[in-house]
Scaffold this motif. Structure first.
Motif, PDB file in Angstrom:
ATOM      1  N   ARG A   1     -34.382 120.653  51.663  1.00 44.12           N
ATOM      2  CA  ARG A   1     -33.698 119.463  51.147  1.00 44.12           C
ATOM      3  C   ARG A   1     -33.800 119.449  49.633  1.00 44.12           C
ATOM      4  NH1 ARG A   1     -34.094 114.094  54.358  1.00 44.12           N
ATOM      5  NH2 ARG A   1     -33.073 113.632  52.419  1.00 44.12           N
ATOM      6  N   LYS A   2     -32.732 119.040  48.985  1.00 45.58           N
ATOM      7  CA  LYS A   2     -32.727 118.879  47.541  1.00 45.58           C
ATOM      8  C   LYS A   2     -33.849 117.915  47.158  1.00 45.58           C
ATOM      9  CE  LYS A   2     -29.822 117.303  43.787  1.00 45.58           C
ATOM     10  NZ  LYS A   2     -28.558 116.729  43.400  1.00 45.58           N
TER      11      LYS A   2
ATOM     12  N   SER B   1     -36.068 115.704  43.881  1.00 40.14           N
ATOM     13  CA  SER B   1     -36.060 115.097  42.547  1.00 40.14           C
ATOM     14  C   SER B   1     -37.359 115.396  41.816  1.00 40.14           C
ATOM     15  CB  SER B   1     -35.883 113.581  42.671  1.00 40.14           C
ATOM     16  OG  SER B   1     -34.659 113.279  43.267  1.00 40.14           O
TER      17      SER B   1
ATOM     18  N   ASP C   1     -31.041 111.662  45.881  1.00 40.10           N
ATOM     19  CA  ASP C   1     -30.012 112.535  45.319  1.00 40.10           C
ATOM     20  C   ASP C   1     -29.898 112.394  43.814  1.00 40.10           C
ATOM     21  OD1 ASP C   1     -27.766 112.251  48.144  1.00 40.10           O
ATOM     22  OD2 ASP C   1     -29.347 113.702  47.725  1.00 40.10           O
ATOM     23  N   ASP C   2     -29.880 111.180  43.320  1.00 39.82           N
ATOM     24  CA  ASP C   2     -29.744 110.955  41.887  1.00 39.82           C
ATOM     25  C   ASP C   2     -30.633 109.781  41.498  1.00 39.82           C
ATOM     26  OD1 ASP C   2     -26.931 110.707  39.574  1.00 39.82           O
ATOM     27  OD2 ASP C   2     -29.070 110.920  39.245  1.00 39.82           O
TER      28      ASP C   2
END
Length: 72
Positions: free
Chosen positions: A3-4, A6, A64-65
């Motif tokens: 998974r991406k 942060s 995500d962001d």
């Protein structure tokens, strides 16, 4: 499946270098580098340790962001 994460943004926002962040999380620097670059593998325990080291929740690691949402 990876998974991406942060991690990089959170680490930089807290003024931590890769070595210090990895040391605080109790993982090798090359492991942290891989997670920053390629995403986090599914080990929940390790994700929890990283979150504790960065002073954030596990959910924030996978945002995500994170900066667009104003979390940091």
């Amino acid at each position: 499946m990876r998974r991406k994460s942060s991690i990089r943004a959170l680490r930089k926002a807290r003024g931590l270098g890769r070595f210090r962040a990895a040391e605080a999380a109790g993982v090798p620097k090359n492991t942290l580098d891989g997670w920053e670059q390629y995403g986090i593998p599914g080990q929940v325990e390790t994700a929890c340790r990283i979150a504790r080291a960065l002073g954030c929740s596990v959910e924030e690691l996978f945002a995500d962001d994170i900066f667009a949402e104003g979390v940091a």
